[in-house]
Design an enzyme around this catalytic site. Structure first.
Site, PDB file in Angstrom:
ATOM      1  N   VAL B 140       0.824  -1.212   0.000  1.00  0.00           N
ATOM      2  CA  VAL B 140       0.000   0.000   0.000  1.00  0.00           C
ATOM      3  C   VAL B 140       0.860   1.265   0.000  1.00  0.00           C
ATOM      4  O   VAL B 140       0.344   2.370   0.129  1.00  0.00           O
ATOM      5  CB  VAL B 140      -1.006   0.038   1.178  1.00  0.00           C
ATOM      6  CG1 VAL B 140      -1.939  -1.149   1.110  1.00  0.00           C
ATOM      7  CG2 VAL B 140      -0.314   0.117   2.522  1.00  0.00           C
ATOM      8  N   GLU B 141       2.173   1.131  -0.119  1.00  0.00           N
ATOM      9  CA  GLU B 141       3.029   2.312  -0.216  1.00  0.00           C
ATOM     10  C   GLU B 141       3.609   2.390  -1.634  1.00  0.00           C
ATOM     11  O   GLU B 141       2.907   2.741  -2.564  1.00  0.00           O
ATOM     12  CB  GLU B 141       4.079   2.303   0.909  1.00  0.00           C
ATOM     13  CG  GLU B 141       3.396   2.361   2.295  1.00  0.00           C
ATOM     14  CD  GLU B 141       4.354   2.509   3.470  1.00  0.00           C
ATOM     15  OE1 GLU B 141       5.322   3.263   3.374  1.00  0.00           O
ATOM     16  OE2 GLU B 141       4.106   1.858   4.513  1.00  0.00           O
ATOM     17  N   MET B 142       4.863   2.004  -1.823  1.00  0.00           N
ATOM     18  CA  MET B 142       5.448   2.151  -3.156  1.00  0.00           C
ATOM     19  C   MET B 142       5.284   0.885  -4.002  1.00  0.00           C
ATOM     20  O   MET B 142       5.445   0.912  -5.216  1.00  0.00           O
ATOM     21  CB  MET B 142       6.894   2.609  -3.038  1.00  0.00           C
ATOM     22  CG  MET B 142       6.975   4.000  -2.372  1.00  0.00           C
ATOM     23  SD  MET B 142       8.612   4.465  -1.793  1.00  0.00           S
ATOM     24  CE  MET B 142       9.316   5.104  -3.318  1.00  0.00           C
TER      25      MET B 142
END
Lengths: 346, 346
Positions: B140-142
């Protein structure tokens, strides 16, 4: 909701003692009344006659303002680019709309727009109601296909009906009403009762000596108050300070609206209240910090008076620049009605 | 680049007169030397022996920190959630990664991480190098598939090669080096020279009377300094103040790392420097303003001592609360090396 709002205002004002409380203004619109934080002037409020305020509109507008379902892919709300946690602006140089597409200018703050008629950096919207129409359809912002699509989305959420009924007398959903409600909520998002306001009201312990020196420079040698005038630190006028005017294809700002030569590169003077919260600065987000902005003005902008007609070098000392920044920081006040809704209509 | 950095530091310090300049510390790492802003203590810096600093690493790390090409869909960089325009944190309660997916905790600031070994709210990373590995792969980040993918992306950008050569002696791209460079850049992102620091250094005009009263409360009745200790306003320890502990499935914080009962609901004490820039507050972003945070502590947190072991009611007056907020605002300092790169390697 308004009751809570007013109580919050009263609590917030209490440390300021009797004198301050006495100096606080009220804004009235029909039967609606809103007590302003210390330092704001009620007689400068702009509320169109066609959209008198009421508690129901404020509450409905707040729900719509924070509701991402009003964007094409359910990811973007008004608050995405005008965030309550970032002085109702955006920490990006420019904002990202649906699909992370970038806009062309830095998001201006919603704070204290109560005191302004024309909106956007170039003033192309006559009021907040007109402004609210724009981003919903802008393909790089909320990207809804048409205003009819927006209305259809809101109609489909049955829980919105009763809110429209309270706000407008019946539950009919129209684009005009959606914009009126959002604008009404935005008019309650005000900031005041800053260290500066408390200092002005007689509490000499509210501002530091450095900030007081900065205040004197602001009105004197640094010549800031010519444009950042009056209690809201803006003349609501358009100025060309040269930002971006040395680019190959500069953003001509107000000129795009008026086609008047004198408006080339002119943008609306922003309020300076809570300015420490809304970095980066300038219409293109080109300056990262308040010190960088002060340095920009100090050296006379982009160094080309032809392209930057409204400012000239200030010859400030390093101490002067520091004091000015400290004064700008002292303009940080309390913001009410800023918490996102706990839940949304379904 | 370092030359510019040091010059900037010197310019920034000049308004603070001789006494302040004399009080400024230096951090050394091999041949690398960095003059700290007023108020920071060089002997508290943490730089792993395995990753000595140098100018090349700082510059490479800065490029990587701001480069969105290191994320799966080219939209997210470290700076997306740790923005230089928002005190190196994020104005969202939690941050949005690729595809606008939301994380679980409020982004902590990168500022002054030079003075910390363990990273993340729960301290699960032993140092900034280890921390930098996480978000690159977090879905859910990079959302990069693997560290090999990250390395492949950076290798494909030929312009990075010479930067690795300057930083590490040869142009080999490895995940360890990517993380080391990012961590090295982050160690230069420091803030100091706040109104508080200048006041401490003898400039009594730097803080307002209100802020001075707040400082006394901070160390006295309000008991803030027990945890928000020392020059960086954090003990780098973990505390359970009860935030979110009344939820059905609370985030147990440090407990998830240690499985020690005493760590249930404990999160790392954050620095308070530049705290006015990093709203919202708490590990879950549940408090919108500094005043709300002060009120949270004043009433003894969530009102359940069993679930909130480390604080108790303070019984502050409204003036006390206001003064505390003004003191917190006076911790806002200059941040250096924060401007995004003008261009990226191709």
């Amino acid at each position: 909701m308004l009751r809570i709002f007013v109580v919050l205002l009263l609590i917030a004002a209490s440390p300021c003692l009797g004198r301050d409380a006495a100096a606080r203004d009220t804004v009235k619109s029909g039967a609606f009344s809103m007590t302003l934080p210390l330092g704001l002037q009620g007689d400068s409020a702009y509320i169109p006659e066609s959209n008198p305020m009421n508690e129901g509109k404020v509450e409905l507008g707040k729900l719509l303002y924070f509701d991402t379902r009003l964007s094409k892919d359910n990811t973007v709300s008004c608050a995405s680019c005008h965030s309550p946690y970032h002085g109702f602006a955006d920490p990006g140089k420019v904002s990202a709309g649906v699909g992370s597409q970038l806009g062309g200018r830095n998001s201006p703050t919603v704070l204290n727009r109560l005191f302004s008629a024309n909106q956007f950096w170039d003033g192309r919207a006559a009021d907040l109601e007109e402004q609210a129409h724009g981003p919903l359809l802008n393909p790089v912002e909320m990207a809804m296909g048409s205003h009819a699509d927006v209305v259809a989305v809101v109609k489909r959420i049955k829980g919105y009906g009763p809110h429209f009924a309270v706000a407008f007398g019946d539950d009919k959903v129209t684009m005009t009403r959606i914009a009126q409600a959002i604008a009404t909520y935005e008019r309650t998002v005000v900031t005041g009762n800053s260290a500066f306001d408390r200092y002005q009201a007689g509490d000499t312990s509210a501002m530091s000596g450095s900030a007081v020196r900065g205040m004197k420079l602001f009105h004197g040698k640094a010549n800031c108050a010519t444009c950042h005038a009056s209690f809201n630190f803006t003349d609501e006028n358009y100025r060309n300070i040269g930002v971006g005017m040395d680019k190959k294809k500069p953003d001509l700002g107000r000129y795009e609206v008026t086609k008047e030569d004198e408006d080339r590169g002119a943008f609306k003077t922003p309020t300076l209240r809570n300015i420490v919260q809304t970095a980066p600065y300038m219409h293109d987000g080109s300056e990262a910090t308040l010190m960088a902005v002060v340095e920009f003005y100090d050296k006379g902008g982009i160094g080309n008076p032809q392209l930057s007609s409204d400012i000239k070098p200030l010859h400030l000392s390093a101490v002067d620049r520091r004091d000015l920044v400290e004064f700008l920081r002292a303009l940080t006040g309390d913001v009410f009605n800023a918490d996102p809704p706990g839940s949304f209509p379904q």
